[in-house]
Every structure is written in structure tokens, then in C-alpha cells.
Enzyme design. Structure first.
Site, PDB file in Angstrom:
ATOM      1  N   ARG A 267       0.804  -1.222   0.000  1.00 15.99           N
ATOM      2  CA  ARG A 267       0.000   0.000   0.000  1.00 15.99           C
ATOM      3  C   ARG A 267       0.839   1.276   0.000  1.00 15.99           C
ATOM      4  NH1 ARG A 267      -4.965  -0.747   3.995  1.00 15.99           N
ATOM      5  NH2 ARG A 267      -5.540  -2.369   2.512  1.00 15.99           N
ATOM      6  N   GLU A 348      -6.901  -0.712  16.754  1.00 16.34           N
ATOM      7  CA  GLU A 348      -6.209   0.378  16.061  1.00 16.34           C
ATOM      8  C   GLU A 348      -5.662   1.459  16.989  1.00 16.34           C
ATOM      9  OE1 GLU A 348      -8.347   1.926  12.689  1.00 16.34           O
ATOM     10  OE2 GLU A 348      -6.795   3.404  12.259  1.00 16.34           O
TER      11      GLU A 348
HETATM   12  C1  SIN Z   1      -9.549  -2.673   1.757  1.00 13.60           C
HETATM   13  O1  SIN Z   1     -10.580  -3.342   1.655  1.00 13.60           O
HETATM   14  O2  SIN Z   1      -8.889  -2.308   0.790  1.00 13.60           O
HETATM   15  C2  SIN Z   1      -9.075  -2.291   3.119  1.00 13.60           C
HETATM   16  C3  SIN Z   1      -8.526  -3.452   3.820  1.00 13.60           C
HETATM   17  C4  SIN Z   1      -7.614  -3.023   4.924  1.00 13.60           C
HETATM   18  O3  SIN Z   1      -7.436  -1.834   5.158  1.00 13.60           O
HETATM   19  O4  SIN Z   1      -7.015  -3.912   5.555  1.00 13.60           O
END
Ligand code: SIN
Length: 479
Positions: A267, A348
Site C-alpha cells: 500500500r 487500532e
Molecule cells: C480494503 O478493503 O482495501 C481495506 C482493507 C484493509 O485496510 O485492511
């Protein structure tokens, strides 16, 4: 002020809070406090679209899930914590199936999706893209069978700690004294101008914890999700790319193809590249037109895009990244313990070093389940002397002249996907002119952590320090 004593006080009723709560026993008096209305379920867990990762496939191993998590974490993962997550996480998922939770299936059994950074298909999902809603409701049902009191519309004001021991949680007109307290209050991504999170996710509890003497860690690591609809905070799940969607710019360049992992690179890499594309004047789109059964596999995304007048199955959708997940938070160890004897954290709002510098997709619902349960079990062992302490609030907060949107724009513009000393200092200077409250307090701490980290690692990218240092160290904050 009304006052009551509980064995266990839990702040938050997302998946981490509920996982903590269901560990309670008949003899224990457990209270869950949350600021939303009673009937509202909204939380980041509830909104989760992607899934839960677990190495349950025949061709998969927990060791491979471990390796993928550590690789994504860019040298900063605490490996003993990762080991707990992948091993206990798999057990939890199998237990859920035994308890009757229905993950989506295909002709081969449980259907396993793919997300960025995973070397195998291991993302379990439910009702297509509604895993968050389904699992939160399932846990809520389990919680209702226990001796748990739910207190809606309660905003935490302060936590009282004496002699390294938590004594009381103070709300607007109620004080809860306790044997133990568990923070499960979610992240702080809504401090940013564009965020996928519920608007209340401002990290209030993290500020309160730090002011009370609880340590925080790694606040500079805010994870940005690469694909949200442009001009809207709605998330387009990474699992779309797992099912064949791809990124393309307005010159028709499939610009992720040059990276290892291509559209499913981790990501941090995808968000960085989209950021650079947009900054150089390009428009970026997510093309989902090749996905079969899109309406059935992604019912919520299909419905939402329709509501916005977009035909996702026919035309690529313009996207931009958004603040999505706070990796930093309340510092905990493998037992979900903070530096304060009877105070714990999970989910979180916590930071165990599990995600390192970049969280592997779909590890967070798993984290909430595993560490919520660890926090729940350990917190029940704590005992406090019934204290006669007179509760006196230290913080006198007033939000009168405060404009949250100004703060969010500063965070978005100067503390975002790319940062540098000048921008961070400018943001700090502007925020210090604002009236102090929990949001400005935490924002300052995030910026100071980002300034102190003179390197680029995972989702913390400094244009003035683009290299990654040899030694990976956590940033620990104490008041
Ligand atoms: C998503 O569905 O892209 C988010 C999943 C995540 O943030 O772990």
C-alpha cells in the site's frame, strides 16, 4: 457526579472492544463505553470491506503469512507479535467458523481473496464486501449473552492514574472506577482532511492516555489507502484489484506495471506512486470493468457507486488516496499491557509493533480479534483497592474557537503521503496558534514524531530524507 465501580472498563465497541468484552465471565462486572448513539454501529471495523487474513488454505502456511507481514512492515515489525497474530489469528478464524460465522464460499469451500502484499489468496470475506458489518454484528450478539453493560453517548474526558495504577475513567457526567481499563477506541485518521474513517476517529483517547502517563509509539506512521473515490471518502477495496481491477492514468498508462507486485504492490508503494502521478498533473483511475460478478462479489461498492451515478462495471472510476489506518498508538506488549499496571489497549488505538512501518492489508480485523481477546483475558486478572480518591479533572477543555477543518487541511497538506522538514514545521507552527484540545495535542505529537524520524520507511516518506536507515527504531512518547 454519578460514580460506579466495574471490574473491567472498555473504551470503544468496535471489533477490538467487543473481542475484549466477550472474554468476561459471569462473576465480572464489565462496562463498555462509547461516544456514538446506542443504535449506531459505526466504527472502522464495521466499515471494513476487504476481509480477514488467515493462512487456512491447503497451500498456505502461517509462516508465509508471517513473512508477508514482516516484509510489508519495512524492518519495523516486532516479530514475536507478528508470530502471535498469525498463529492465534488462524485459531480465531477456525473458532469463528465453528461458532457458526458464515464466510463466503465458492465451489471449493471458503472463498479466499487476494490483497496487496500477500503472496497467497488468504483474505476471508462475508456477504461480499461486508465483512466488517457481519463480524461486528456477530461479536455483538456474543457480547449480549454476557454480563456486559453498554454505555452509549459517553465521551471520555480523562483517565486518573496514581502510583502507576489506573483508578478511574471520567466521562462528562459519570465516573467509572475500575480494576482494569482497556482502550479499544480506534485510530486517528480523521485528523486528516481526506479519510476513510468515521468522523469521530480523532484519537481523543490516545491524547487522554498520553496526558495521563500512558506511553504512545510510532505516531508518524499513518497509512494511506490508495483508492478512494475522488472528491468523496468512499473506499474502493484493495480486493477489487485482487479480483482483476487495475490502475490506469488519463494517458492510458498502467503505471503500476513497472513495480514488483504491480497493482498489488504494498500500500505504501501504490499510494506514493498515485500521489506522484496526481502531483504531476495526471488523473488516476481504477478500472474494475474486467471483474466478473462485480455486483454479487462487491454489493456495497456497487450500490454506493450507483448512488453516486457511477457505473463501476462499465467505466473506470477516478480515485485518490486517503488517510486510512493509524499504525501508531498506545504502546502495548504481547500481553496487550501498557506501561501502567492495570491499563491495556487493543486494536487500532494500540501499537504493539505488529504492523511495523506499513500494515499488511486485512491484518487489522485479525489484530482486533486476537489482541482484544488477550487484553480481555489479562485485564480480568487485575485487582484495585477500592479507592476513595476524590476525582478532580486536570483538563479544562473548551472547543469554542477551534476549526477542525483547518487542522485537517494542515495535516493533509503537510503531514501526508510525502513530508519534509519545512512543511512539518509550518504545520506545527500553525497548529500551535490554535486553541489546545485533544485533537491539536495529538496532531502536534504526530508531527514531532514525523520530524524526529529523519529517514523514509514504509508509509513515512520524507522527501528530505529519502533513504531508509540501517537500524529500525520505534518512536516512543511519554508526557
Ligand atoms: C480494503 O478493503 O482495501 C481495506 C482493507 C484493509 O485496510 O485492511
Amino acid at each position: 457526579m454519578e460514580e460506579e465501580f466495574f471490574d473491567s472498563v472498555i473504551i470503544g465497541r468496535g471489533l477490538a472492544g467487543l473481542s475484549t468484552a466477550i472474554e468476561t465471565t459471569k462473576e465480572k462486572n464489565t462496562a463498555v463505553f462509547f461516544s456514538e448513539e446506542k443504535k449506531s454501529f459505526e466504527s472502522s471495523s464495521f466499515n471494513a470491506q476487504g476481509g480477514i487474513s488467515a493462512a487456512i488454505a491447503k497451500n498456505d502456511l502461517v509462516k508465509e503469512h508471517f513473512n508477508d507481514t514482516v516484509r510489508a512492515g519495512a524492518g519495523l515489525c516486532e516479530e514475536k507479535i507478528v508470530k502471535i497474530l498469525v498463529e492465534k489469528g488462524k485459531e480465531k478464524v477456525l473458532e469463528l467458523i465453528e461458532q457458526g460465522f458464515e464466510f463466503d464460499e465458492n465451489e471449493k469451500g471458503i472463498s479466499l481473496g487476494l490483497e496487496a502484499g500477500h503472496s497467497k489468496n488468504r483474505v476471508l470475506h462475508a456477504d461480499g464486501d461486508n465483512i466488517g458489518r457481519e463480524i461486528t454484528k456477530f461479536y455483538f450478539k456474543l457480547a449480549k449473552e454476557k454480563n456486559i453493560h453498554f454505555f452509549p453517548e459517553q465521551t471520555l474526558k480523562e483517565v486518573i492514574i496514581e502510583n502507576n495504577s489506573g483508578k478511574a475513567a471520567v466521562f462528562e457526567d459519570f465516573t467509572a472506577k475500575f480494576n482494569s481499563l482497556v482502550f479499544a477506541s480506534g485510530g486517528y485518521s480523521s485528523l486528516y482532511g481526506k479519510s476513510t474513517n468515521p468522523k469521530g476517529n480523532l484519537g481523543e483517547a490516545n491524547s487522554i492516555a498520553l496526558k495521563a502517563g500512558v506511553h504512545l509509539m510510532d505516531l508518524e506512521f499513518e497509512q494511506f489507502h490508495p483508492t478512494t473515490i475522488k472528491g468523496n471518502n468512499f473506499l474502493l477495496s484493495e480486493t477489487l484489484r485482487g479480483e482483476g481491477a487495475f490502475l490506469v492514468n488519463d494517458l492510458n498508462e498502467k503505471f503500476m506495471r513497472k513495480f514488483e507486485g504491480k497493482d498489488l504492490a504494498t500500500r505504501d508503494i501504490v499510494s506514493q506512486e498515485i500521489f506522484l502521478q496526481i502531483n504531476s498533473g495526471r488523473k488516476v483511475f481504477l478500472d474494475c470493468t474486467k471483474i466478473e460478478n462485480l455486483k454479487q462479489r462487491f454489493p456495497s461498492i456497487y450500490k454506493k457507486t450507483r448512488e453516486l451515478g457511477l457505473k463501476i462495471e462499465e467505466k473506470a472510476i477516478e480515485i485518490e488516496p486517503a488517510a486510512h489506518y493509524s499504525i501508531g498508538g498506545i504502546k502495548i506488549d504481547e500481553n496487550a499491557r501498557t506501561n501502567i499496571r492495570n491499563i491495556f489497549a487493543a486494536g487500532e488505538c494500540s501499537c504493539s509493533g505488529l504492523h511495523g512501518a506499513n500494515r499488511l492489508a486485512s491484518n487489522s480485523l485479525l489484530e482486533a480479534m486476537v489482541f482484544g481477546s488477550i487484553a480481555g483475558r489479562n485485564s480480568l486478572k487485575e485487582k484495585n483497592e477500592k479507592s476513595k480518591t476524590k476525582i478532580e479533572l486536570k483538563t479544562k477543555e473548551s472547543n469554542s474557537d477551534f476549526n477542525l477543518n483547518n487542522l485537517k487541511e494542515l495535516m493533509r497538506n503537510f503531514v501526508g503521503i510525502q513530508r519534509n522538514e519545512n512543511g512539518l514545521k509550518k504545520a506545527l507552527q500553525e497548529i500551535r496558534k490554535m486553541q489546545e484540545n485533544n485533537s491539536t495535542f495529538l496532531a502536534e505529537k504526530i508531527i514531532e514524531s514525523a520530524l524526529n524520524r529523519e529517514e523514509s520507511r514504509g508509509c513515512h516518506f520524507r522527501t528530505d530524507f529519502p533513504e531508509t536507515k540501517k537500524n529500525a527504531v520505534h518512536s516512543v512518547l511519554s508526557e
